[in-house]
Design an enzyme around this catalytic site. Structure first.
Site, PDB file in Angstrom:
ATOM      1  N   CYS A 195       0.837  -1.207   0.000  1.00 49.56           N
ATOM      2  CA  CYS A 195       0.000   0.000   0.000  1.00 49.56           C
ATOM      3  C   CYS A 195       0.871   1.257   0.000  1.00 49.56           C
ATOM      4  O   CYS A 195       1.353   1.696   1.043  1.00 49.56           O
ATOM      5  CB  CYS A 195      -0.929  -0.010   1.213  1.00 49.56           C
ATOM      6  SG  CYS A 195      -1.965   1.466   1.309  1.00 49.56           S
ATOM      7  N   CYS A 200      -0.564   4.113   2.091  1.00 51.47           N
ATOM      8  CA  CYS A 200      -0.412   3.997   3.553  1.00 51.47           C
ATOM      9  C   CYS A 200       1.031   4.270   3.971  1.00 51.47           C
ATOM     10  O   CYS A 200       1.275   4.908   4.984  1.00 51.47           O
ATOM     11  CB  CYS A 200      -0.782   2.592   4.047  1.00 51.47           C
ATOM     12  SG  CYS A 200      -2.186   1.833   3.254  1.00 51.47           S
ATOM     13  N   ASP A 201       1.987   3.760   3.216  1.00 54.85           N
ATOM     14  CA  ASP A 201       3.380   3.738   3.693  1.00 54.85           C
ATOM     15  C   ASP A 201       4.321   4.662   2.933  1.00 54.85           C
ATOM     16  O   ASP A 201       5.480   4.808   3.324  1.00 54.85           O
ATOM     17  CB  ASP A 201       3.933   2.296   3.574  1.00 54.85           C
ATOM     18  CG  ASP A 201       3.113   1.312   4.388  1.00 54.85           C
ATOM     19  OD1 ASP A 201       2.566   1.736   5.427  1.00 54.85           O
ATOM     20  OD2 ASP A 201       3.016   0.135   3.999  1.00 54.85           O
TER      21      ASP A 201
END
Ligand code: NAP
Length: 297
Positions: A132, A135-136
């Protein structure tokens, strides 16, 4: 045991749409989810082909839908479904939080990212391996990263990372991408997206349990600190595989989105179908919900 007219397994865009249609038609409905409501779109940085929004990020679109679910007071519950049992016309849904009885079920459990299958891949999740970018990605600000894959997800997330990271190596195993032309054209405009075509990652290099590079099939090494894997997705159907005949893990239905078991419907990415889009998932969610309501009245 709690009883509902319809239990929807999965609160992604398809499941949430079914829930809206069921609730507005006046039947008792429960949305069951084992992760975060919104599903896969929570991991999508930019959506540009969902009509009505020229551009919207996945989590915002998910939040808008969750707001609608809450304003309709649709019951929502955490639960990881382990199996389903048929008892006459009723169905018993076994979850890690107890059993639930339903007259109808809509399976909207979606898909999860496919892994590359390299030996240290799982162990390095959180140490440089991610599925992701949204997200990261910020963890790799101004660093060199790699994206593996050549589909819409890989290219979209390469564009997202290109605005954060120093260089984004886009590693694809063929010459041609499997993505929309508009994305292929866009990535060419970024000097820091470096396509590595006809290449495969054969090894993830690590130091102190952190990614420090990837080795490609021509033995060259890219010194990246992060590797984002977008090599497709697999359907989440293990809880129902002993009940339904699956096609490569996907659920097959008739045109009413009902499976071979009367009273069990399916919609969204878990279906065997031609096009995997937010717009198609929403259409199927509406149809499954409507057909459940019809079958109960
Ligand atoms: P996808 O379209 O299935 O693409 C997966 C990519 O990973 C392919 O390029 C494939 O290569 C490659 N791949 C598969 N296994 C591999 C391996 N072991 N090693 C290296 N590469 C490997 O997956 P996706 O991008 O996640 O998209 C899934 C679905 O959602 C698609 O239908 C897509 O259109 C849809 N989607 C749409 C949008 C949008 O409309 N904006 C955004 C995201 C996703 P090959 O090409 O050689 O098979």
């Amino acid at each position: 045991m709690k009883q509902y007219d319809c239990v929807i397994i999965g609160a992604g865009v398809a499941g949430m749409t079914s829930a809206i249609y069921c609730k507005r038609a006046g039947i008792s409905v429960l949305l069951l989810e084992k992760g975060v409501p919104g599903g896969q779109i929570n991991k999508t940085s930019t959506i540009e082909n969902y009509p009505g929004f020229k551009q919207i990020d996945g989590p915002t679109l998910a939040m808008n839908m969750i707001d609608q679910i809450q304003s309709l007071e649709i019951p929502y519950q955490y639960g990881n479904v382990t199996s389903i049992e048929i008892q006459g016309e009723d169905k018993i849904i076994h979850t890690d939080m107890g059993d639930i009885q339903a007259k109808r079920i809509i399976v909207a459990s979606g898909r999860k990212p496919r892994e590359l299958g390299l030996p240290n891949e799982k162990a390095l999740v959180g140490g440089g391996v991610s599925y992701c970018a949204y997200c990261d990605g910020m963890l790799y600000k101004d660093q060199d990263v790699a994206i593996v894959g050549g589909g819409n997800s890989a290219l979209e997330e390469a564009l997202y990372l290109a605005n954060i990271c120093k260089n984004v190596y886009l590693i694809h195993r063929r010459e041609e991408y499997r993505a929309d032309q508009i994305l292929v054209d866009k990535i060419k405009k970024y000097d820091n997206i470096k396509p590595c075509l006809n290449q495969e990652v054969i090894e993830i290099l690590e130091q102190n349990n952190k990614v420090c590079g990837v080795r490609l099939k021509d033995q060259s090494v890219l010194n990246v600190t992060g590797i984002f894997i977008y090599v497709g997705q697999i359907p989440e159907t293990s809880f129902i595989e002993n009940l339904l005949t699956l096609d490569q893990g996907y659920i097959v239905t008739n045109e009413h989105l009902e499976t071979e078991i009367p009273g069990i419907y399916a919609c969204g990415d878990v279906l065997k179908k031609e096009l995997y889009q937010i717009s198609t998932a929403i259409g199927e969610g509406a149809l499954a919900g409507t057909n459940v309501v019809k079958s109960l009245k």
